[in-house]
Design a protein around this motif. Structure first.
Motif, PDB file in Angstrom:
ATOM      1  N   ARG A  41       0.868  -1.176   0.000  1.00 46.60           N
ATOM      2  CA  ARG A  41       0.000   0.000   0.000  1.00 46.60           C
ATOM      3  C   ARG A  41       0.903   1.223   0.000  1.00 46.60           C
ATOM      4  O   ARG A  41       1.766   1.376   0.875  1.00 46.60           O
ATOM      5  CB  ARG A  41      -0.927  -0.010   1.219  1.00 46.60           C
ATOM      6  N   VAL A  42       0.714   2.107  -0.993  1.00 46.76           N
ATOM      7  CA  VAL A  42       1.626   3.219  -1.237  1.00 46.76           C
ATOM      8  C   VAL A  42       0.878   4.545  -1.165  1.00 46.76           C
ATOM      9  O   VAL A  42      -0.180   4.710  -1.792  1.00 46.76           O
ATOM     10  CB  VAL A  42       2.296   3.086  -2.619  1.00 46.76           C
ATOM     11  N   LEU A  43       1.445   5.495  -0.423  1.00 53.17           N
ATOM     12  CA  LEU A  43       0.928   6.863  -0.354  1.00 53.17           C
ATOM     13  C   LEU A  43       1.928   7.789  -1.021  1.00 53.17           C
ATOM     14  O   LEU A  43       3.098   7.826  -0.642  1.00 53.17           O
ATOM     15  CB  LEU A  43       0.714   7.280   1.100  1.00 53.17           C
ATOM     16  N   ASP A  44       1.473   8.542  -2.019  1.00 50.90           N
ATOM     17  CA  ASP A  44       2.320   9.476  -2.760  1.00 50.90           C
ATOM     18  C   ASP A  44       1.838  10.892  -2.462  1.00 50.90           C
ATOM     19  O   ASP A  44       0.842  11.351  -3.019  1.00 50.90           O
ATOM     20  CB  ASP A  44       2.238   9.163  -4.258  1.00 50.90           C
ATOM     21  N   ILE A  45       2.549  11.591  -1.570  1.00 51.81           N
ATOM     22  CA  ILE A  45       2.191  12.955  -1.177  1.00 51.81           C
ATOM     23  C   ILE A  45       2.818  13.919  -2.166  1.00 51.81           C
ATOM     24  O   ILE A  45       4.031  13.938  -2.352  1.00 51.81           O
ATOM     25  CB  ILE A  45       2.678  13.261   0.249  1.00 51.81           C
ATOM     26  N   GLY A  46       1.984  14.743  -2.801  1.00 50.79           N
ATOM     27  CA  GLY A  46       2.485  15.628  -3.846  1.00 50.79           C
ATOM     28  C   GLY A  46       2.726  14.852  -5.126  1.00 50.79           C
ATOM     29  O   GLY A  46       3.771  14.964  -5.755  1.00 50.79           O
ATOM     30  N   CYS A  47       1.731  14.072  -5.530  1.00 48.67           N
ATOM     31  CA  CYS A  47       1.886  13.128  -6.648  1.00 48.67           C
ATOM     32  C   CYS A  47       1.957  13.805  -8.002  1.00 48.67           C
ATOM     33  O   CYS A  47       2.263  13.153  -9.006  1.00 48.67           O
ATOM     34  CB  CYS A  47       0.744  12.117  -6.632  1.00 48.67           C
ATOM     35  N   GLY A  48       1.662  15.111  -8.071  1.00 48.09           N
ATOM     36  CA  GLY A  48       1.685  15.797  -9.354  1.00 48.09           C
ATOM     37  C   GLY A  48       0.678  15.203 -10.311  1.00 48.09           C
ATOM     38  O   GLY A  48      -0.469  14.938  -9.945  1.00 48.09           O
ATOM     39  N   THR A  49       1.114  14.947 -11.532  1.00 51.14           N
ATOM     40  CA  THR A  49       0.210  14.398 -12.546  1.00 51.14           C
ATOM     41  C   THR A  49       0.249  12.873 -12.609  1.00 51.14           C
ATOM     42  O   THR A  49      -0.264  12.280 -13.557  1.00 51.14           O
ATOM     43  CB  THR A  49       0.525  15.010 -13.928  1.00 51.14           C
ATOM     44  N   ILE A  64      -1.921  12.076  -3.637  1.00 52.01           N
ATOM     45  CA  ILE A  64      -2.539  13.299  -3.134  1.00 52.01           C
ATOM     46  C   ILE A  64      -1.749  14.496  -3.653  1.00 52.01           C
ATOM     47  O   ILE A  64      -0.516  14.503  -3.601  1.00 52.01           O
ATOM     48  CB  ILE A  64      -2.554  13.329  -1.595  1.00 52.01           C
ATOM     49  N   ASP A  65      -2.455  15.510  -4.140  1.00 50.14           N
ATOM     50  CA  ASP A  65      -1.780  16.739  -4.575  1.00 50.14           C
ATOM     51  C   ASP A  65      -2.682  17.939  -4.331  1.00 50.14           C
ATOM     52  O   ASP A  65      -3.914  17.820  -4.356  1.00 50.14           O
ATOM     53  CB  ASP A  65      -1.411  16.659  -6.061  1.00 50.14           C
ATOM     54  N   LEU A  66      -2.039  19.084  -4.116  1.00 47.41           N
ATOM     55  CA  LEU A  66      -2.772  20.311  -3.842  1.00 47.41           C
ATOM     56  C   LEU A  66      -3.496  20.840  -5.074  1.00 47.41           C
ATOM     57  O   LEU A  66      -4.525  21.503  -4.966  1.00 47.41           O
ATOM     58  CB  LEU A  66      -1.789  21.372  -3.311  1.00 47.41           C
ATOM     59  N   SER A  67      -2.973  20.549  -6.259  1.00 50.99           N
ATOM     60  CA  SER A  67      -3.501  21.125  -7.498  1.00 50.99           C
ATOM     61  C   SER A  67      -4.631  20.290  -8.089  1.00 50.99           C
ATOM     62  O   SER A  67      -4.408  19.145  -8.514  1.00 50.99           O
ATOM     63  CB  SER A  67      -2.373  21.244  -8.531  1.00 50.99           C
ATOM     64  N   PRO A  68      -5.844  20.846  -8.173  1.00 56.39           N
ATOM     65  CA  PRO A  68      -6.941  20.114  -8.825  1.00 56.39           C
ATOM     66  C   PRO A  68      -6.636  19.805 -10.292  1.00 56.39           C
ATOM     67  O   PRO A  68      -7.053  18.772 -10.813  1.00 56.39           O
ATOM     68  CB  PRO A  68      -8.128  21.070  -8.694  1.00 56.39           C
ATOM     69  N   LYS A  69      -5.881  20.686 -10.963  1.00 58.07           N
ATOM     70  CA  LYS A  69      -5.533  20.456 -12.368  1.00 58.07           C
ATOM     71  C   LYS A  69      -4.616  19.239 -12.496  1.00 58.07           C
ATOM     72  O   LYS A  69      -4.780  18.416 -13.406  1.00 58.07           O
ATOM     73  CB  LYS A  69      -4.854  21.693 -12.951  1.00 58.07           C
ATOM     74  N   TYR A  70      -3.647  19.128 -11.596  1.00 57.02           N
ATOM     75  CA  TYR A  70      -2.756  17.976 -11.629  1.00 57.02           C
ATOM     76  C   TYR A  70      -3.526  16.687 -11.352  1.00 57.02           C
ATOM     77  O   TYR A  70      -3.300  15.655 -11.996  1.00 57.02           O
ATOM     78  CB  TYR A  70      -1.638  18.141 -10.593  1.00 57.02           C
ATOM     79  N   ILE A  71      -4.415  16.737 -10.374  1.00 57.83           N
ATOM     80  CA  ILE A  71      -5.189  15.541 -10.023  1.00 57.83           C
ATOM     81  C   ILE A  71      -6.115  15.140 -11.164  1.00 57.83           C
ATOM     82  O   ILE A  71      -6.285  13.940 -11.450  1.00 57.83           O
ATOM     83  CB  ILE A  71      -5.985  15.774  -8.722  1.00 57.83           C
ATOM     84  N   THR A  86      -7.467  15.391  -4.367  1.00 55.99           N
ATOM     85  CA  THR A  86      -6.926  16.711  -4.058  1.00 55.99           C
ATOM     86  C   THR A  86      -6.843  16.874  -2.551  1.00 55.99           C
ATOM     87  O   THR A  86      -7.805  16.583  -1.834  1.00 55.99           O
ATOM     88  CB  THR A  86      -7.822  17.811  -4.651  1.00 55.99           C
ATOM     89  N   GLY A  87      -5.680  17.314  -2.068  1.00 56.20           N
ATOM     90  CA  GLY A  87      -5.518  17.494  -0.626  1.00 56.20           C
ATOM     91  C   GLY A  87      -4.337  18.385  -0.312  1.00 56.20           C
ATOM     92  O   GLY A  87      -3.406  18.524  -1.102  1.00 56.20           O
ATOM     93  N   ASN A  88      -4.386  18.996   0.864  1.00 59.61           N
ATOM     94  CA  ASN A  88      -3.345  19.902   1.342  1.00 59.61           C
ATOM     95  C   ASN A  88      -2.527  19.200   2.410  1.00 59.61           C
ATOM     96  O   ASN A  88      -3.079  18.528   3.285  1.00 59.61           O
ATOM     97  CB  ASN A  88      -3.995  21.175   1.913  1.00 59.61           C
ATOM     98  N   VAL A  89      -1.218  19.368   2.351  1.00 59.77           N
ATOM     99  CA  VAL A  89      -0.336  18.748   3.341  1.00 59.77           C
ATOM    100  C   VAL A  89      -0.762  19.119   4.754  1.00 59.77           C
ATOM    101  O   VAL A  89      -0.773  18.282   5.663  1.00 59.77           O
ATOM    102  CB  VAL A  89       1.123  19.171   3.091  1.00 59.77           C
ATOM    103  N   ASP A  90      -1.131  20.375   4.950  1.00 56.81           N
ATOM    104  CA  ASP A  90      -1.474  20.841   6.293  1.00 56.81           C
ATOM    105  C   ASP A  90      -2.698  20.146   6.868  1.00 56.81           C
ATOM    106  O   ASP A  90      -2.873  20.077   8.084  1.00 56.81           O
ATOM    107  CB  ASP A  90      -1.732  22.358   6.286  1.00 56.81           C
ATOM    108  N   SER A  91      -3.560  19.618   5.986  1.00 56.60           N
ATOM    109  CA  SER A  91      -4.801  18.999   6.464  1.00 56.60           C
ATOM    110  C   SER A  91      -4.707  17.481   6.547  1.00 56.60           C
ATOM    111  O   SER A  91      -5.673  16.824   6.925  1.00 56.60           O
ATOM    112  CB  SER A  91      -5.965  19.390   5.546  1.00 56.60           C
ATOM    113  N   LEU A  92      -3.555  16.913   6.204  1.00 53.94           N
ATOM    114  CA  LEU A  92      -3.418  15.464   6.242  1.00 53.94           C
ATOM    115  C   LEU A  92      -3.467  14.961   7.680  1.00 53.94           C
ATOM    116  O   LEU A  92      -2.886  15.560   8.582  1.00 53.94           O
ATOM    117  CB  LEU A  92      -2.091  15.034   5.613  1.00 53.94           C
ATOM    118  N   SER A  93      -4.158  13.853   7.890  1.00 60.25           N
ATOM    119  CA  SER A  93      -4.182  13.227   9.204  1.00 60.25           C
ATOM    120  C   SER A  93      -4.061  11.723   9.041  1.00 60.25           C
ATOM    121  O   SER A  93      -4.598  11.138   8.093  1.00 60.25           O
ATOM    122  CB  SER A  93      -5.470  13.563   9.960  1.00 60.25           C
ATOM    123  N   ALA A  94      -3.359  11.107   9.960  1.00 64.91           N
ATOM    124  CA  ALA A  94      -3.139   9.661   9.900  1.00 64.91           C
ATOM    125  C   ALA A  94      -4.458   8.901   9.997  1.00 64.91           C
ATOM    126  O   ALA A  94      -4.630   7.857   9.358  1.00 64.91           O
ATOM    127  CB  ALA A  94      -2.190   9.242  11.017  1.00 64.91           C
TER     128      ALA A  94
END
Length: 207
Positions: A41-49, A64-71, A86-94
């Motif tokens: 199971r892999v989590l890619d934070i800031g996955c871009g495109t 997960i990426d901040l940019s809706p266009k990239y997602i 789409t997600g923000n690093v600051d709002s990530l929770s385990a």
């Protein structure tokens, strides 16, 4: 400089630049450092495109990426290989993310201030299963760096490019066993990357 940075806000421009300048850098980075295994199971934070997932074996992937266009672009091209949100690093929770064998943050830390980096690292530690790993890839300042590499780093949109020692200190506050690797040859242009490989402590053996 600003026109280049602004253009990268468009998913197509970002994907083109990654493929043109990066060459097979992504594949080499994944094979040498990320080393995903089938079924993980892999989590890619800031996955871009989303290009990384195409280089993985069959895994349970969440990008997960901040940019809706990239997602949107990621879902368009690679939605059959994983899940992208789409997600923000600051709002990530385990609690929301669950547990993972592998966490990546490629080209993310140099966009975050120290407090945001610490939050990302703590979330990664919390979601990693025993024996799992966090792997990051970022631009890096080093002594006696080539002038061309420094020029390209100045073009980067990240506002928090650090020295190797700066990245290591932040990471080792959360992952004491973190190891750093400096690479100058991952791209087709002179560029300096730092790769952090941060293992989660394995579960204690039961007697």
């Amino acid at each position: 400089m600003r026109s280049i940075r602004d253009a990268l806000g468009f998913a197509a421009a970002y994907r083109w630049l990654q493929m043109t300048l990066g060459g097979n850098a992504r594949q080499r980075y994944i094979e040498e450092y990320v080393q995903p295994q089938p079924g993980q199971r892999v989590l890619d934070i800031g996955c871009g495109t989303g290009e990384c997932v195409a280089l993985f074996p069959k895994v349970d992937y969440l990008g997960i990426d901040l940019s809706p266009k990239y997602i949107h672009a990621a879902n368009l091209h690679y939605g059959h290989l994983g899940r992208f949100i789409t997600g923000n690093v600051d709002s990530l929770s385990a609690q929301q993310l669950g547990q993972f064998d592998l966490v990546m943050a490629n080209g993310v830390l140099h966009h975050l201030n120290d407090q945001q980096v610490q939050h990302l690292l703590r979330v990664a530690r919390q979601v990693l299963r025993p024996g799992g790993r966090l792997v990051t890839l970022d631009a890096c300042w080093i002594p006696n760096q080539s002038l061309i590499a420094r020029c390209f780093l100045h073009l980067d949109r990240g506002e928090y490019i650090r020295t190797a020692e700066g990245y290591q200190q932040l990471a080792q506050n959360v992952f004491p066993m973190c190891q750093a690797h400096i690479r100058h040859n991952l791209m087709r242009i002179p560029y300096t990357h730092i790769i952090l490989v941060c293992p989660q402590k394995a579960a204690a053996a039961v007697a």
